[in-house]
Write a protein that holds these residues in place. Structure first.
Motif, PDB file in Angstrom:
ATOM      1  N   PRO A   1       0.809  -1.223   0.000  1.00 35.80           N
ATOM      2  CA  PRO A   1       0.000   0.000   0.000  1.00 35.80           C
ATOM      3  C   PRO A   1       0.845   1.277   0.000  1.00 35.80           C
ATOM      4  O   PRO A   1       1.520   1.591   0.969  1.00 35.80           O
ATOM      5  N   ASP A   2       0.821   1.965  -1.132  1.00 36.83           N
ATOM      6  CA  ASP A   2       1.398   3.299  -1.216  1.00 36.83           C
ATOM      7  C   ASP A   2       0.614   4.078  -2.277  1.00 36.83           C
ATOM      8  O   ASP A   2      -0.311   3.551  -2.893  1.00 36.83           O
ATOM      9  N   THR A   3       0.970   5.316  -2.470  1.00 37.80           N
ATOM     10  CA  THR A   3       0.206   6.193  -3.355  1.00 37.80           C
ATOM     11  C   THR A   3       0.259   5.722  -4.810  1.00 37.80           C
ATOM     12  O   THR A   3      -0.745   5.757  -5.519  1.00 37.80           O
ATOM     13  N   THR A   4       1.408   5.259  -5.244  1.00 40.97           N
ATOM     14  CA  THR A   4       1.551   4.798  -6.623  1.00 40.97           C
ATOM     15  C   THR A   4       0.669   3.585  -6.891  1.00 40.97           C
ATOM     16  O   THR A   4      -0.005   3.507  -7.918  1.00 40.97           O
ATOM     17  N   ARG A   5       0.663   2.651  -5.969  1.00 43.50           N
ATOM     18  CA  ARG A   5      -0.178   1.445  -6.126  1.00 43.50           C
ATOM     19  C   ARG A   5      -1.665   1.799  -6.044  1.00 43.50           C
ATOM     20  O   ARG A   5      -2.482   1.168  -6.694  1.00 43.50           O
ATOM     21  N   LEU A   6      -2.021   2.794  -5.248  1.00 45.09           N
ATOM     22  CA  LEU A   6      -3.411   3.232  -5.166  1.00 45.09           C
ATOM     23  C   LEU A   6      -3.866   3.805  -6.499  1.00 45.09           C
ATOM     24  O   LEU A   6      -4.961   3.483  -6.988  1.00 45.09           O
ATOM     25  N   ILE A   7      -3.029   4.621  -7.108  1.00 43.99           N
ATOM     26  CA  ILE A   7      -3.358   5.185  -8.425  1.00 43.99           C
ATOM     27  C   ILE A   7      -3.470   4.072  -9.459  1.00 43.99           C
ATOM     28  O   ILE A   7      -4.391   4.057 -10.282  1.00 43.99           O
ATOM     29  N   LEU A   8      -2.552   3.117  -9.416  1.00 49.18           N
ATOM     30  CA  LEU A   8      -2.593   1.981 -10.341  1.00 49.18           C
ATOM     31  C   LEU A   8      -3.859   1.152 -10.135  1.00 49.18           C
ATOM     32  O   LEU A   8      -4.508   0.727 -11.095  1.00 49.18           O
ATOM     33  N   ALA A   9      -4.257   0.946  -8.889  1.00 53.00           N
ATOM     34  CA  ALA A   9      -5.471   0.186  -8.589  1.00 53.00           C
ATOM     35  C   ALA A   9      -6.707   0.919  -9.097  1.00 53.00           C
ATOM     36  O   ALA A   9      -7.623   0.293  -9.655  1.00 53.00           O
ATOM     37  N   ILE A  10      -6.735   2.237  -8.948  1.00 50.74           N
ATOM     38  CA  ILE A  10      -7.873   3.014  -9.457  1.00 50.74           C
ATOM     39  C   ILE A  10      -7.928   2.958 -10.977  1.00 50.74           C
ATOM     40  O   ILE A  10      -9.010   2.835 -11.561  1.00 50.74           O
ATOM     41  N   ILE A  11      -6.779   2.991 -11.623  1.00 46.88           N
ATOM     42  CA  ILE A  11      -6.738   2.892 -13.092  1.00 46.88           C
ATOM     43  C   ILE A  11      -7.246   1.533 -13.547  1.00 46.88           C
ATOM     44  O   ILE A  11      -8.020   1.433 -14.503  1.00 46.88           O
ATOM     45  N   ILE A  12      -6.838   0.457 -12.867  1.00 46.88           N
ATOM     46  CA  ILE A  12      -7.286  -0.890 -13.238  1.00 46.88           C
ATOM     47  C   ILE A  12      -8.798  -1.027 -13.054  1.00 46.88           C
ATOM     48  O   ILE A  12      -9.497  -1.566 -13.909  1.00 46.88           O
ATOM     49  N   ALA A  13      -9.322  -0.522 -11.949  1.00 46.47           N
ATOM     50  CA  ALA A  13     -10.770  -0.579 -11.714  1.00 46.47           C
ATOM     51  C   ALA A  13     -11.521   0.268 -12.738  1.00 46.47           C
ATOM     52  O   ALA A  13     -12.590  -0.115 -13.212  1.00 46.47           O
ATOM     53  N   SER A  14     -10.948   1.403 -13.118  1.00 47.81           N
ATOM     54  CA  SER A  14     -11.581   2.262 -14.131  1.00 47.81           C
ATOM     55  C   SER A  14     -11.601   1.595 -15.493  1.00 47.81           C
ATOM     56  O   SER A  14     -12.576   1.730 -16.244  1.00 47.81           O
ATOM     57  N   ILE A  15     -10.542   0.887 -15.835  1.00 48.89           N
ATOM     58  CA  ILE A  15     -10.513   0.148 -17.104  1.00 48.89           C
ATOM     59  C   ILE A  15     -11.600  -0.931 -17.102  1.00 48.89           C
ATOM     60  O   ILE A  15     -12.293  -1.139 -18.104  1.00 48.89           O
ATOM     61  N   GLY A  16     -11.774  -1.602 -15.966  1.00 48.47           N
ATOM     62  CA  GLY A  16     -12.849  -2.587 -15.858  1.00 48.47           C
ATOM     63  C   GLY A  16     -14.221  -1.948 -16.022  1.00 48.47           C
ATOM     64  O   GLY A  16     -15.096  -2.483 -16.687  1.00 48.47           O
ATOM     65  N   LEU A  17     -14.409  -0.785 -15.424  1.00 43.23           N
ATOM     66  CA  LEU A  17     -15.684  -0.074 -15.540  1.00 43.23           C
ATOM     67  C   LEU A  17     -15.938   0.361 -16.982  1.00 43.23           C
ATOM     68  O   LEU A  17     -17.041   0.168 -17.506  1.00 43.23           O
ATOM     69  N   LEU A  18     -14.944   0.931 -17.632  1.00 37.07           N
ATOM     70  CA  LEU A  18     -15.110   1.363 -19.025  1.00 37.07           C
ATOM     71  C   LEU A  18     -15.373   0.179 -19.953  1.00 37.07           C
ATOM     72  O   LEU A  18     -16.201   0.269 -20.867  1.00 37.07           O
ATOM     73  N   THR A  19     -14.674  -0.921 -19.716  1.00 41.32           N
ATOM     74  CA  THR A  19     -14.914  -2.130 -20.513  1.00 41.32           C
ATOM     75  C   THR A  19     -16.354  -2.607 -20.336  1.00 41.32           C
ATOM     76  O   THR A  19     -17.024  -2.959 -21.314  1.00 41.32           O
ATOM     77  N   GLY A  20     -16.834  -2.596 -19.117  1.00 40.93           N
ATOM     78  CA  GLY A  20     -18.213  -3.012 -18.854  1.00 40.93           C
ATOM     79  C   GLY A  20     -19.227  -2.093 -19.511  1.00 40.93           C
ATOM     80  O   GLY A  20     -20.225  -2.548 -20.062  1.00 40.93           O
ATOM     81  N   ILE A  21     -18.989  -0.794 -19.466  1.00 37.33           N
ATOM     82  CA  ILE A  21     -19.919   0.156 -20.083  1.00 37.33           C
ATOM     83  C   ILE A  21     -19.968  -0.036 -21.590  1.00 37.33           C
ATOM     84  O   ILE A  21     -21.052  -0.071 -22.189  1.00 37.33           O
ATOM     85  N   ILE A  22     -18.813  -0.189 -22.213  1.00 39.41           N
ATOM     86  CA  ILE A  22     -18.773  -0.395 -23.664  1.00 39.41           C
ATOM     87  C   ILE A  22     -19.455  -1.703 -24.036  1.00 39.41           C
ATOM     88  O   ILE A  22     -20.254  -1.762 -24.984  1.00 39.41           O
ATOM     89  N   TRP A  23     -19.173  -2.761 -23.305  1.00 40.18           N
ATOM     90  CA  TRP A  23     -19.751  -4.069 -23.574  1.00 40.18           C
ATOM     91  C   TRP A  23     -21.268  -4.033 -23.415  1.00 40.18           C
ATOM     92  O   TRP A  23     -22.011  -4.511 -24.280  1.00 40.18           O
TER      93      TRP A  23
END
Length: 100
Positions: free
Chosen positions: A50-72
């Motif tokens: 847990p650090d700031t860089t990993r938090l940003i990376l985790a938010i990006i990964i979750a956002s990619i999942g959300l965008l993929t779901g919306i497009i699908w």
């Protein structure tokens, strides 16, 4: 002779609104699957260190999942019915219900 029953048109509009709500529910179900997968992967990335860089990376990964779901889900909705897509039945078995 014209139809003077005002409930006839109300039933049709209520049914259309009900079908719209079902389609929205199906759309949300389709979006939820890739978003939850992305959120779980992001959570795993963040929890490992847990650090700031990993938090940003985790938010990006979750956002990619959300965008993929919306497009699908939007593609499924435009192509047909989201409730047919998420149904747990197969149309291949419909012919067995009919007598030949």
């Amino acid at each position: 002779m014209t139809d003077t029953n005002p409930d006839h048109t109300n039933k049709k509009s209520k049914m259309d609104f009900f079908n719209f709500l079902l389609e929205v529910f199906g759309w949300i179900r389709i979006v939820a699957s890739p978003f939850l997968i992305g959120a779980l992967i992001g959570l795993g990335v963040y929890v490992s260190k847990p650090d700031t860089t990993r938090l940003i990376l985790a938010i990006i990964i979750a956002s990619i999942g959300l965008l993929t779901g919306i497009i699908w889900a939007t593609k499924v909705w435009r192509k047909g019915s989201t409730m047919d897509y998420t149904a747990m039945t197969s149309h291949d078995f419909d012919k067995y219900d009919k007598e030949e």
